[in-house]
Design a protein around this motif. Structure first.
Motif, PDB file in Angstrom:
ATOM      1  N   UNK A   1       0.728  -1.640   0.007  1.00 28.26           N
ATOM      2  CA  UNK A   1       0.286  -0.061   0.238  1.00 28.26           C
ATOM      3  C   UNK A   1       0.936   1.067   0.131  1.00 28.26           C
ATOM      4  N   UNK A   2       0.486   2.400  -0.289  1.00 28.54           N
ATOM      5  CA  UNK A   2       0.750   3.758  -0.528  1.00 28.54           C
ATOM      6  C   UNK A   2       2.290   3.435  -1.089  1.00 28.54           C
ATOM      7  N   UNK A   3       2.270   3.097  -2.197  1.00 26.59           N
ATOM      8  CA  UNK A   3       3.678   2.707  -2.861  1.00 26.59           C
ATOM      9  C   UNK A   3       3.845   4.149  -3.608  1.00 26.59           C
ATOM     10  N   UNK A   4       5.983   3.311  -2.831  1.00 21.18           N
ATOM     11  CA  UNK A   4       6.804   5.377  -3.582  1.00 21.18           C
ATOM     12  C   UNK A   4       7.333   5.048  -5.083  1.00 21.18           C
ATOM     13  N   UNK A   5       7.450   5.799  -6.148  1.00 20.59           N
ATOM     14  CA  UNK A   5       8.410   5.498  -6.725  1.00 20.59           C
ATOM     15  C   UNK A   5       9.618   4.981  -6.722  1.00 20.59           C
ATOM     16  N   UNK A   6      10.235   5.143  -5.104  1.00 18.40           N
ATOM     17  CA  UNK A   6      11.657   4.129  -5.122  1.00 18.40           C
ATOM     18  C   UNK A   6      11.582   2.727  -4.546  1.00 18.40           C
ATOM     19  N   UNK A   7       9.924   1.880  -4.503  1.00 13.73           N
ATOM     20  CA  UNK A   7      10.077   0.933  -4.746  1.00 13.73           C
ATOM     21  C   UNK A   7       9.667   0.115  -5.499  1.00 13.73           C
ATOM     22  N   UNK A   8       9.775   1.146  -7.176  1.00 13.29           N
ATOM     23  CA  UNK A   8       9.817   0.380  -8.358  1.00 13.29           C
ATOM     24  C   UNK A   8      10.956  -0.242  -8.275  1.00 13.29           C
ATOM     25  N   UNK A   9      10.742  -2.039  -8.808  1.00 13.66           N
ATOM     26  CA  UNK A   9      11.684  -2.558  -8.643  1.00 13.66           C
ATOM     27  C   UNK A   9      11.283  -4.161  -9.235  1.00 13.66           C
ATOM     28  N   UNK A  10      12.077  -5.443  -9.318  1.00  9.01           N
ATOM     29  CA  UNK A  10      11.579  -6.981 -10.090  1.00  9.01           C
ATOM     30  C   UNK A  10      11.483  -6.985  -8.222  1.00  9.01           C
ATOM     31  N   UNK A  11      11.072  -8.004  -8.190  1.00  6.44           N
ATOM     32  CA  UNK A  11      10.559  -8.616  -7.180  1.00  6.44           C
ATOM     33  C   UNK A  11      10.177  -9.699  -7.031  1.00  6.44           C
TER      34      UNK A  11
END
Length: 130
Positions: free
Chosen positions: A84-94
């Motif tokens: 939740x409350x995702x941020x651009x810095x959460x961009x990644x391959x998970x």
């Protein structure tokens, strides 16, 4: 080892939610610790969250505490990461990962170290736009 397949990645606007799923092939999945890791663009793999075999204990990296929730459904051989409350810095391959449980205790602490996991999925891309 366990065969793992992630799903649920995609493009989302900042502030939005996304739920990742991890499907496991083995009925012994319930005996494994489950972890989520990610690799941001141009960076090393980093720990995100983990949950022990019973589901009673979980750990998170500081930057996702209060926003991400890890869970598992051993009856379905599946794990989840609610973001939740995702941020651009959460961009990644998970990536989801599974490893031998640390102990038989239902309150055992799940590991945050990649080397403690011996099964890995192929990853799912999460992109958060600003």
């Amino acid at each position: 080892q366990v065969h793992l397949v992630e799903s649920g990645g995609g493009l989302v606007q900042a502030g939005g939610p996304l739920r990742l799923s991890c499907a496991a092939s083995e009925r012994t999945f319930s005996t494994y610790t489950l972890g989520w890791f990610r690799q941001p663009p141009g960076k090393e793999h980093e720990f995100v969250a983990s949950i022990n075999w019973s589901g009673a204990r979980s750990t998170y990296r500081d930057s996702v505490k209060g926003r991400f929730t890890i869970s598992r459904d051993n009856a379905k051989n599946a794990g989840y990461l609610q973001m939740n409350s995702l941020k651009p810095e959460d961009t990644a391959v998970y990536y989801c990962a599974a490893g031998p449980r640390e102990s038989d205790s239902i309150n055992s602490s799940p590991s945050s170290k990649p080397n403690d996991y011996n099964s890995w999925g192929h990853g799912t891309q999460v992109t958060v736009s600003s």
